[in-house]
Structures are given as C-alpha cells and as structure tokens.
Design a protein around this motif. Structure first.
Motif, PDB file in Angstrom:
ATOM      1  N   ASP A  41       0.718  -1.256   0.144  1.00  0.00           N
ATOM      2  CA  ASP A  41      -0.061   0.076  -0.042  1.00  0.00           C
ATOM      3  C   ASP A  41       0.855   1.186   0.041  1.00  0.00           C
ATOM      4  O   ASP A  41       0.617   2.368  -0.757  1.00  0.00           O
ATOM      5  CB  ASP A  41      -1.197  -0.116   1.215  1.00  0.00           C
ATOM      6  CG  ASP A  41      -1.843  -1.220   1.129  1.00  0.00           C
ATOM      7  OD1 ASP A  41      -2.202  -1.677  -0.019  1.00  0.00           O
ATOM      8  OD2 ASP A  41      -2.777  -1.327   2.105  1.00  0.00           O
ATOM      9  N   PHE A  42       1.941   1.182   0.752  1.00  0.00           N
ATOM     10  CA  PHE A  42       2.777   2.223   0.637  1.00  0.00           C
ATOM     11  C   PHE A  42       3.531   2.700  -0.632  1.00  0.00           C
ATOM     12  O   PHE A  42       3.659   3.751  -1.129  1.00  0.00           O
ATOM     13  CB  PHE A  42       3.924   2.277   1.818  1.00  0.00           C
ATOM     14  CG  PHE A  42       4.886   3.423   2.046  1.00  0.00           C
ATOM     15  CD1 PHE A  42       4.339   4.478   2.630  1.00  0.00           C
ATOM     16  CD2 PHE A  42       6.151   3.224   1.722  1.00  0.00           C
ATOM     17  CE1 PHE A  42       5.401   5.451   2.612  1.00  0.00           C
ATOM     18  CE2 PHE A  42       7.160   4.282   1.639  1.00  0.00           C
ATOM     19  CZ  PHE A  42       6.435   5.609   2.232  1.00  0.00           C
ATOM     20  N   TYR A  43       3.857   1.519  -1.204  1.00  0.00           N
ATOM     21  CA  TYR A  43       4.584   1.466  -2.511  1.00  0.00           C
ATOM     22  C   TYR A  43       3.619   2.290  -3.588  1.00  0.00           C
ATOM     23  O   TYR A  43       3.961   3.152  -4.182  1.00  0.00           O
ATOM     24  CB  TYR A  43       5.051   0.098  -3.092  1.00  0.00           C
ATOM     25  CG  TYR A  43       5.871   0.034  -4.157  1.00  0.00           C
ATOM     26  CD1 TYR A  43       7.081  -0.273  -4.238  1.00  0.00           C
ATOM     27  CD2 TYR A  43       5.036  -0.112  -5.375  1.00  0.00           C
ATOM     28  CE1 TYR A  43       7.785  -0.538  -5.362  1.00  0.00           C
ATOM     29  CE2 TYR A  43       5.742  -0.483  -6.692  1.00  0.00           C
ATOM     30  CZ  TYR A  43       7.212  -0.515  -6.353  1.00  0.00           C
ATOM     31  OH  TYR A  43       7.799  -0.724  -7.628  1.00  0.00           O
ATOM     32  N   ALA A  44       2.370   1.872  -3.559  1.00  0.00           N
ATOM     33  CA  ALA A  44       1.556   2.510  -4.340  1.00  0.00           C
ATOM     34  C   ALA A  44       1.159   3.896  -4.202  1.00  0.00           C
ATOM     35  O   ALA A  44       0.917   4.651  -4.892  1.00  0.00           O
ATOM     36  CB  ALA A  44       0.067   1.486  -4.507  1.00  0.00           C
ATOM     37  N   TYR A  45       1.016   4.071  -2.847  1.00  0.00           N
ATOM     38  CA  TYR A  45       0.610   5.464  -2.250  1.00  0.00           C
ATOM     39  C   TYR A  45       1.702   6.350  -2.651  1.00  0.00           C
ATOM     40  O   TYR A  45       1.462   7.399  -3.276  1.00  0.00           O
ATOM     41  CB  TYR A  45       0.558   5.561  -0.749  1.00  0.00           C
ATOM     42  CG  TYR A  45       0.818   6.757  -0.118  1.00  0.00           C
ATOM     43  CD1 TYR A  45      -0.574   7.520  -0.166  1.00  0.00           C
ATOM     44  CD2 TYR A  45       1.593   7.364   0.423  1.00  0.00           C
ATOM     45  CE1 TYR A  45      -0.469   8.853   0.379  1.00  0.00           C
ATOM     46  CE2 TYR A  45       1.658   8.477   1.024  1.00  0.00           C
ATOM     47  CZ  TYR A  45       0.787   9.372   1.295  1.00  0.00           C
ATOM     48  OH  TYR A  45       0.737  10.465   1.745  1.00  0.00           O
ATOM     49  N   ARG A  46       2.783   6.080  -2.557  1.00  0.00           N
ATOM     50  CA  ARG A  46       4.193   6.993  -3.203  1.00  0.00           C
ATOM     51  C   ARG A  46       4.068   7.177  -4.512  1.00  0.00           C
ATOM     52  O   ARG A  46       4.761   8.229  -4.974  1.00  0.00           O
ATOM     53  CB  ARG A  46       5.311   6.592  -2.477  1.00  0.00           C
ATOM     54  CG  ARG A  46       5.464   6.479  -0.890  1.00  0.00           C
ATOM     55  CD  ARG A  46       5.884   8.050  -0.628  1.00  0.00           C
ATOM     56  NE  ARG A  46       7.198   8.164  -1.057  1.00  0.00           N
ATOM     57  CZ  ARG A  46       7.202   9.276  -2.060  1.00  0.00           C
ATOM     58  NH1 ARG A  46       6.413   9.935  -2.457  1.00  0.00           N
ATOM     59  NH2 ARG A  46       8.705   9.655  -2.384  1.00  0.00           N
ATOM     60  N   ALA A  87       1.841   6.783  -6.622  1.00  0.00           N
ATOM     61  CA  ALA A  87       0.854   7.864  -7.253  1.00  0.00           C
ATOM     62  C   ALA A  87       1.191   9.203  -6.579  1.00  0.00           C
ATOM     63  O   ALA A  87       0.733  10.099  -7.521  1.00  0.00           O
ATOM     64  CB  ALA A  87      -0.718   7.285  -6.532  1.00  0.00           C
ATOM     65  N   GLN A  88       1.584   9.390  -5.640  1.00  0.00           N
ATOM     66  CA  GLN A  88       1.798  10.821  -5.248  1.00  0.00           C
ATOM     67  C   GLN A  88       2.775  11.405  -6.150  1.00  0.00           C
ATOM     68  O   GLN A  88       2.944  12.598  -6.433  1.00  0.00           O
ATOM     69  CB  GLN A  88       2.563  10.859  -3.739  1.00  0.00           C
ATOM     70  CG  GLN A  88       2.803  11.889  -3.108  1.00  0.00           C
ATOM     71  CD  GLN A  88       3.228  11.801  -1.341  1.00  0.00           C
ATOM     72  OE1 GLN A  88       4.238  11.167  -1.473  1.00  0.00           O
ATOM     73  NE2 GLN A  88       2.574  12.285  -0.562  1.00  0.00           N
ATOM     74  N   LYS A 145      -3.726  -0.673  -7.968  1.00  0.00           N
ATOM     75  CA  LYS A 145      -3.820   0.277  -6.543  1.00  0.00           C
ATOM     76  C   LYS A 145      -3.381   1.654  -7.028  1.00  0.00           C
ATOM     77  O   LYS A 145      -3.709   2.715  -6.566  1.00  0.00           O
ATOM     78  CB  LYS A 145      -2.894  -0.549  -5.626  1.00  0.00           C
ATOM     79  CG  LYS A 145      -3.306  -1.460  -4.858  1.00  0.00           C
ATOM     80  CD  LYS A 145      -2.472  -2.088  -3.944  1.00  0.00           C
ATOM     81  CE  LYS A 145      -3.057  -3.359  -2.970  1.00  0.00           C
ATOM     82  NZ  LYS A 145      -4.133  -2.545  -2.076  1.00  0.00           N
ATOM     83  N   ILE A 146      -2.289   1.697  -7.907  1.00  0.00           N
ATOM     84  CA  ILE A 146      -1.852   3.153  -8.313  1.00  0.00           C
ATOM     85  C   ILE A 146      -2.710   3.701  -8.943  1.00  0.00           C
ATOM     86  O   ILE A 146      -3.003   5.088  -8.533  1.00  0.00           O
ATOM     87  CB  ILE A 146      -0.450   2.873  -9.225  1.00  0.00           C
ATOM     88  CG1 ILE A 146       0.604   2.401  -8.016  1.00  0.00           C
ATOM     89  CG2 ILE A 146      -0.124   4.326  -9.401  1.00  0.00           C
ATOM     90  CD1 ILE A 146       2.029   1.964  -8.898  1.00  0.00           C
ATOM     91  N   ARG A 200      -5.772   5.450  -7.112  1.00  0.00           N
ATOM     92  CA  ARG A 200      -5.365   6.423  -6.491  1.00  0.00           C
ATOM     93  C   ARG A 200      -5.411   7.892  -7.527  1.00  0.00           C
ATOM     94  O   ARG A 200      -5.396   9.151  -6.947  1.00  0.00           O
ATOM     95  CB  ARG A 200      -4.023   6.585  -5.622  1.00  0.00           C
ATOM     96  CG  ARG A 200      -4.202   5.879  -4.517  1.00  0.00           C
ATOM     97  CD  ARG A 200      -2.868   5.649  -3.604  1.00  0.00           C
ATOM     98  NE  ARG A 200      -2.955   4.958  -2.453  1.00  0.00           N
ATOM     99  CZ  ARG A 200      -3.595   5.508  -1.209  1.00  0.00           C
ATOM    100  NH1 ARG A 200      -3.964   6.862  -1.246  1.00  0.00           N
ATOM    101  NH2 ARG A 200      -3.355   4.916  -0.194  1.00  0.00           N
TER     102      ARG A 200
END
Length: 408
Positions: free
Chosen positions: A309-314, A316-317, A348-349, A352
């Motif tokens: 989840d962190f990997y996808a969050y970063r 996308a950010q 996931k990416i 977001r």
C-alpha cells in the motif's frame, strides 16, 4: 547465428547478477539507415555469492545451460562473468564479438551519451562509485575483465543517467550551497536506458502520445518515474544517487535528511547507514517478509500489505508531482518487472489517480497485461510496455562501433 554479420555482446552487471546478451548487427542499407541489432542468445547468472544459478538460451528458445553452482565456485562477479562468457562462447565460435556494450549506472556530469571506453573514462567512472555503490563497482568489474582478456576489443559504456542529461537546471538543483552543484552534486536521474527504449517504442506504436506529456513508471527491484515531453526526459524521481524517489525492493527512496543525521548521532557508522538504506529498507524493511513484490502479494502478513500500500501511495503521489511539472498528463506507461507484470500494483496506483486524472482501468485488460489497460473513456490512456535495456545498449553500442570503424 550468421557469421555474415558483426556480433556484439551486451553486459548488464547488477548487484547480484550478471546478464550477457549476444546481438548480430545487420549491415545498414545506407549511412543514415536505422541500425537494428538482432538478439541471438542470452545468458545470466543470478544469486552471485548466495545461490548461483546459470541459465543461457538461444533466441529461438533452445536451452544452452541451466545449472546451479556451489557458492565457492561463483563467489563474486569476476567468477560469474568468466563462467557466463565461457558458456556463450559456444555460440560465438563462428562470429567472435567485435564490440561489447556495458550498462553503467552512473555517468555523472561528464557523460551525456554512450562513449568508447578508455583509461580516462574508467578513471572518471571510478570516482563515481560512492554515488552508486550497489552497481558501479560491478559495472567496472565487467569492463576490467574484458580488458584483461581481450585488450584490443572495443568496449562501450552506456549510461543510465544519459537520457536525463538535458534537464533544466531547476530539475538538477539541490538546495545546498551552489558550489556543490558546480562540483557535480546534483540530481541526475537513473533508469535512462529503460526510458530511452520506452520513448523509442512509444514513438513506434503511438506517435501521437509520444509527442505529448507522458509519465513512465519503471517499477522493479529498483523503481523510478520519468516525466517526458515529446519523447525527451524533463524530470525524474531519482536524484544524485539511485536511493531517491520511490521506495524500492531494498532501497528506501526519498527520506528526510534529518533522519540520516539522527542515525549518525545514535552512533551508526556511515557504512552501516549505507547498508541499511541500500539493502535493508524499502519493501524488505517495511514488510519484514521480502523485497520481492510477488512474495508480498502472496503473503497474508499485515506488514506485507502495508508495504504494498505504501509503495502504491508513493508512486501515485510522485506521478501527481511529475504531472504538475509537465503541466498535465497525456499518457501513463508502466514498465519493468513489477510495472509490466503486476496487475494488482497497477490497479492500486491507478485507483489513487482516478479522480485527479480521470483514469479508468479495464480490469480484464489489466489482468492480462495487455498493451493498453485503460478503458476507452479513460481521460488518460494507460499502457503496459515491457522494457528492453539490453536492446538499447546494443543499439547504442552498434552506433559507436560503426563510427569507430568509419574512422579506422
């Protein structure tokens, strides 16, 4: 393999593997014609010093070798390179190589394109080892091994930083005293060989998109993003070293410099900090399970899910930040091991990014790793394009080989 065409080798020496590919170079129809090296064979040794495995095959799929070795027999990159060269030489008896192209991770401020390797080039590359400690020493090991075995053979260095060399100074600066910028402490960007290939491939399959504002996500054990306009790099998530930007398999990605100072103040040595940042962080450090995305996706461990989840969050950010640099987004391209082969991570990416960019994935196309995985009504098309760094090295090496022969 035909003996009528010159043969070149491509060497891609990583932190725990050595890959060698054999390419035939058909003669160009005329001086300005495209050069199209043709893959003839490929071999690699993985797990150097841990669990060495050699595999080699011809382009038609015929297996030449598939064998595991005791650690003592392939304890380092020198031994690995000698072994793989010996195996591939079976297929090169009738067409010995006339040039070797090497992937070199860091070219620093001196190299903005592939170059013929000489003593001066080697000296400059040695000075860059502290900026790419996981890769540069192994790149140089392969170069020295060839020089020792075949001193007269043309060797070419192809740089992961070169594709980003034309960045605006604003994209290169670090907010340190300016004298450090003048000394080469700047943001370079990496994975350039992959991005160069994707830019070339996109021009072939979708020239209208290639001319626009494109973000390419090179997601693998090493991971970064590149913002392109009209096929040229304008910004990247990686900087001075290959630590910056996205979290990776074992590398931390972007980190507050104050955290490094704190670790040092707690008594950690520079070497221990380096080891942690390069080899014990990223997906491996967050999950406590593995650096391999496939293992994390198969795991039920809560921290494995957290790492994904962190990997996808970063990711996308950072895509959002690069889109701001481009002034918009006309296409998103996924590539490399995770980017081209992991539907759940892409999903996931993109989830977001749905509201911001109007991205809508086609679930079936995504699950099948099709070339276009977005729906027809997606405001931004999303593509999956496998990369070919070795093919790009072969192309650059062939160009320099032809220039070298023309001057001879």
């Amino acid at each position: 393999m035909s003996a009528t065409h010159p043969t070149i080798l491509v060497v891609n020496a990583g932190s725990s593997s050595v890959k060698v590919s054999v390419y035939a170079v058909p003669e160009a129809a005329h001086a300005n014609a495209d050069i199209n090296p043709v893959l003839s064979a490929h071999g690699q040794i993985e797990g150097i010093g841990v669990s060495p495995r050699l595999s080699a095959s011809m382009a038609d799929g015929r297996i030449v070798a598939d064998e595991r070795f005791p650690v003592a027999q392939v304890a380092d990159h020198d031994a690995a390179f000698r072994l793989i060269r010996l195996v591939l030489s079976i297929g090169l008896r009738d067409a010995p190589p006339v040039a070797i192209g090497h992937r070199v991770v860091h070219g620093g401020a001196d190299f903005s394109a592939a170059v013929k390797i000489d003593d001066d080039v080697i000296t400059k590359l040695e000075a860059l080892i502290p900026l790419a400690p996981l890769h540069q020493p192994h790149n140089l090991t392969a170069i020295r091994a060839v020089r020792a075995a075949v001193p007269a053979l043309l060797q070419v260095a192809c740089f992961d930083t070169a594709f980003h060399a034309g960045h605006d100074p604003l994209a290169q600066l670090l907010a340190l005293p300016y004298e450090y910028f003048e000394r080469g402490i700047r943001r370079y960007g990496f994975h350039g060989l992959s991005y160069e290939y994707i830019a070339r491939r996109l021009q072939q399959i979708a020239p209208d998109l290639a001319q626009g504002r494109v973000i390419v996500a090179h997601l693998g054990n090493g991971a970064s993003l590149c913002a392109m306009r009209d096929g040229r790099s304008v910004e990247s998530t990686m900087g001075l070293t290959a630590l910056d930007g996205l979290p990776m398999g074992t590398r931390c990605g972007a980190i507050d410099a104050g955290a490094i100072l704190w670790l040092s103040q707690q008594g950690m040595s520079t070497k221990d900090i380096e080891t942690m940042l390069y080899q014990e962080s990223g997906l491996k450090g967050l999950s406590g399970v593995s650096s391999d995305m496939r293992a994390l996706l198969a795991s039920d461990a809560p921290r494995a899910r957290l790492a994904i989840d962190f990997y996808a969050y970063r990711a996308a950010q950072e895509i959002g930040k690069l889109a701001a640099t481009l002034g918009g987004l006309d296409a998103l391209v996924f590539t490399a091991g995770i980017g081209a082969n992991s539907p759940p991570v892409r999903e996931k990416i993109c989830a977001r990014l749905a509201d911001l960019f109007g991205i809508s994935l086609d679930a079936g196309a995504n699950n099948e790793n099709r070339q276009r995985i977005s729906r027809d009504n997606s405001r931004v098309p999303v593509l999956v394009l496998p990369t070919d760094e070795e093919g790009m090295i072969a192309l650059n090496t062939a160009r320099i080989m032809m220039e070298h022969h023309a001057r001879a």
